[in-house]
Enzyme design. Structure first.
Site, PDB file in Angstrom:
ATOM      1  N   GLU A 107     -10.249 -12.783  -1.033  1.00  0.00           N
ATOM      2  CA  GLU A 107      -9.527 -13.075   0.213  1.00  0.00           C
ATOM      3  C   GLU A 107     -10.282 -14.137   1.003  1.00  0.00           C
ATOM      4  OE1 GLU A 107      -7.503  -9.946   2.211  1.00  0.00           O
ATOM      5  OE2 GLU A 107      -8.224 -10.571   4.180  1.00  0.00           O
TER       6      GLU A 107
ATOM      7  N   ASP B 189      -1.865 -12.154   2.706  1.00  0.00           N
ATOM      8  CA  ASP B 189      -2.396 -11.039   3.487  1.00  0.00           C
ATOM      9  C   ASP B 189      -2.621 -11.587   4.903  1.00  0.00           C
ATOM     10  OD1 ASP B 189      -3.504  -8.719   4.373  1.00  0.00           O
ATOM     11  OD2 ASP B 189      -4.974  -8.521   2.768  1.00  0.00           O
TER      12      ASP B 189
ATOM     13  N   HIS C 286       0.871  -1.178   0.000  1.00  0.00           N
ATOM     14  CA  HIS C 286       0.000   0.000   0.000  1.00  0.00           C
ATOM     15  C   HIS C 286       0.912   1.232   0.000  1.00  0.00           C
ATOM     16  CE1 HIS C 286      -2.802  -2.660   2.350  1.00  0.00           C
ATOM     17  NE2 HIS C 286      -3.742  -1.972   1.749  1.00  0.00           N
TER      18      HIS C 286
ATOM     19  N   ASP D 123       1.644   2.670   3.507  1.00  0.00           N
ATOM     20  CA  ASP D 123       2.353   1.745   4.393  1.00  0.00           C
ATOM     21  C   ASP D 123       3.839   1.699   4.069  1.00  0.00           C
ATOM     22  OD1 ASP D 123       0.014   1.251   5.661  1.00  0.00           O
ATOM     23  OD2 ASP D 123      -0.390  -0.636   4.637  1.00  0.00           O
TER      24      ASP D 123
HETATM   25  C1  XLS Z   1      -8.232  -5.708   4.419  1.00  0.00           C
HETATM   26  C2  XLS Z   1      -7.743  -6.034   3.099  1.00  0.00           C
HETATM   27  C3  XLS Z   1      -6.533  -5.234   2.645  1.00  0.00           C
HETATM   28  C4  XLS Z   1      -6.382  -5.349   1.154  1.00  0.00           C
HETATM   29  C5  XLS Z   1      -5.517  -4.314   0.524  1.00  0.00           C
HETATM   30  O1  XLS Z   1      -9.018  -6.417   5.028  1.00  0.00           O
HETATM   31  O2  XLS Z   1      -7.499  -7.399   3.053  1.00  0.00           O
HETATM   32  O3  XLS Z   1      -5.393  -5.629   3.321  1.00  0.00           O
HETATM   33  O4  XLS Z   1      -5.887  -6.589   0.789  1.00  0.00           O
HETATM   34  O5  XLS Z   1      -5.944  -3.034   0.805  1.00  0.00           O
HETATM   35 NI    NI Z   2      -6.566  -8.403   1.478  1.00  0.00          NI
HETATM   36 NI    NI Z   3      -8.516  -8.566   4.775  1.00  0.00          NI
END
Ligand code: XLS
Ligand code: NI
Ligand code: NI
Length: 438
Positions: free
Chosen positions: A268, A339, A101, A104
């Site tokens: 995810e 992640d 990001h 970050d």
């Molecule tokens: C948050 C998300 C974030 C994204 C990217 O829950 O998983 O980390 O992957 O902004």
């Molecule tokens: Ni994510």
């Molecule tokens: Ni997430």
């Protein structure tokens, strides 16, 4: 340059019988699985934020990690050290990609210009490190959810000046992603939702959201960014309700606003279960609608209802994910991004390695198991047989539109009553379990 992980060598494949807990038992990057190497099939990535920025705090507790790359009082110096630490980490894990990001990796400045300059310096350092280490960028993204200005959303904010600010920030994040030859660019709408409908005009916000995506798509084409645009669905957290609830909701939104050709999804695992779906459901839905892009490989907790970002451990679940992926040809430009974060009691640097080594190995094992299922063909054959009626005769004619209601009703009345057939769920589950142990 400082070496941060001095006691840890490059992690090697040592096979399933090794006693070394910092070795791969299954991830053998150059081993061929269904015509591609494991490295090409899995396209693994480490994320910058959980590993190098997050310091172990939770809602009740302060930071628990004391990281050697966070010792400098100068935020830019610290950012630069974090980049070096990340490239050392990715190199020692022996995987090809990283993700980041904007805010970050580089600190926010007083103005957009200052923030852009900070990001540019760090991007140039990342470019140098990429050159040196051969590591690649799976995706970049903009953090449009941490700063207080975004508390009511970025693109969906009631204030158009905040929308403009978000566009300026996303523009720079995309520029940098292009500079680093990112394979994708991700949009996760962290605060693109609402906390209460009492202060929210949902129709207005949805239209703003679509405008934002249209503008970003136009800009992408203008600058010739070659990567894919991905939307990462999540139902809630931090907002009570997020507009990108799940893959189906995202797809309907894209269709409504004529954006479906321009975006894929970044699925995810933990977001899938928060939305009340299985991980594999989201993957299957994305393929079925031609929008499968990439995966954030993590899992949640059956007892805790928020985004835990655990390292994946469930082999059965992952085997189903990989099976669906292999059936559909696997990744294009996407990959598995971890992640994931270590728990706040896992305070040593080696814990970062244990987390990733385990997760990489379980994905590799799931890949091998899924490949075996594909080669055996038992599940695929069962499914093909189950739907066979649609490839010929009446089934084919129904799909081709050759029947109207009256004609089809007449047909049904001329036949003997059709008999149900077993769905064989238990047998199919056994096939997966048998593949796991042998
Ligand atoms: C948050 C998300 C974030 C994204 C990217 O829950 O998983 O980390 O992957 O902004
Ligand atoms: Ni994510
Ligand atoms: Ni997430």
């Amino acid at each position: 340059m400082t070496e941060f992980f001095k006691d840890i060598p490059v992690i090697k494949y040592e096979g399933p019988t090794t006693k070394n807990l910092l070795a791969y038992r299954f991830y053998d990057p150059q081993k061929k699985v269904l015509g591609k190497t494991m490295e090409e099939q899995l396209r693994l990535a480490v994320c910058a934020w959980h590993n190098f920025v997050w310091a172990g705090h939770d809602i009740f507790g302060e930071e628990t990690f004391i990281r050697p790359w966070k010792q400098s009082a100068d935020p830019m110096q610290q950012a630069s050290q974090r980049v070096d630490a990340m490239f050392e980490f990715v190199t020692k894990l022996n995987i090809p990609f990283f993700t980041f990001h904007d805010r970050d990796v580089a600190p926010e400045g007083k103005t957009i210009q200052e923030s852009n300059d900070n990001l540019q310096k760090i991007a140039d350092q990342m470019a140098e490190q990429m050159q040196k280490t051969g590591k690649k960028l799976l995706w970049g993204t903009a953090n449009l959810f941490s700063h207080r200005r975004y508390m009511a959303g970025a693109a969906t904010n009631p204030d158009p000046e905040i929308f403009a600010y978000a566009v300026a920030q996303a523009k720079k994040a995309l520029d940098v992603t292009q500079q680093l030859k990112g394979e994708n660019y991700v949009f996760w709408g962290g605060r693109e939702g609402y906390d209460t409908l009492l202060n929210t005009d949902m129709k207005q916000e949805t239209e703003q959201f679509a405008r934002f995506f249209h503008m970003m798509v136009d800009y992408k084409h203008k600058i010739g960014f070659k990567g894919d645009f991905l939307i990462e669905p999540k139902p809630c957290e931090p907002t009570k309700h997020q507009y990108d609830y799940d893959t189906a909701t995202v797809y309907a939104f894209l269709k409504k606003f004529g954006l479906e050709k321009e975006f894929n999804v970044n699925i995810e695992g933990n977001h899938a279960t928060l939305a009340g779906h299985s991980f594999s459901h989201e993957v299957a839905y994305a393929y079925a609608n031609g929008i499968f892009g990439s995966v954030d490989a993590n899992i949640g907790d059956a007892q805790l209802g928020w985004d835990m970002d655990y390292f994946p451990v469930d082999i059965t679940d992952l085997t189903q994910v990989l099976y669906i992926m292999l059936l559909n040809g696997g990744f294009g430009r996407g990959g598995f991004n971890f992640d994931t974060k270590v728990r706040r009691q896992s305070i040593e640097l080696s814990d970062l390695f244990y987390g990733h080594v385990g997760a990489i190995d379980i994905l590799a094992r799931a890949l091998l198991t899924a490949a075996k299922l594909i080669e055996e063909g038992l599940i695929k054959d069962f499914v093909a047989e189950r739907y066979m009626g649609w490839n010929k005769g009446v089934g084919k004619d129904i799909l081709a539109g050759k029947f109207d209601v009256e004609k089809l009703a007449q047909h049904a009345m001329q036949q003997a009553a059709p008999q149900p057939k077993t769905g064989r769920q238990e047998m199919l589950q056994n096939i997966i379990n048998n593949a796991l142990i042998s």
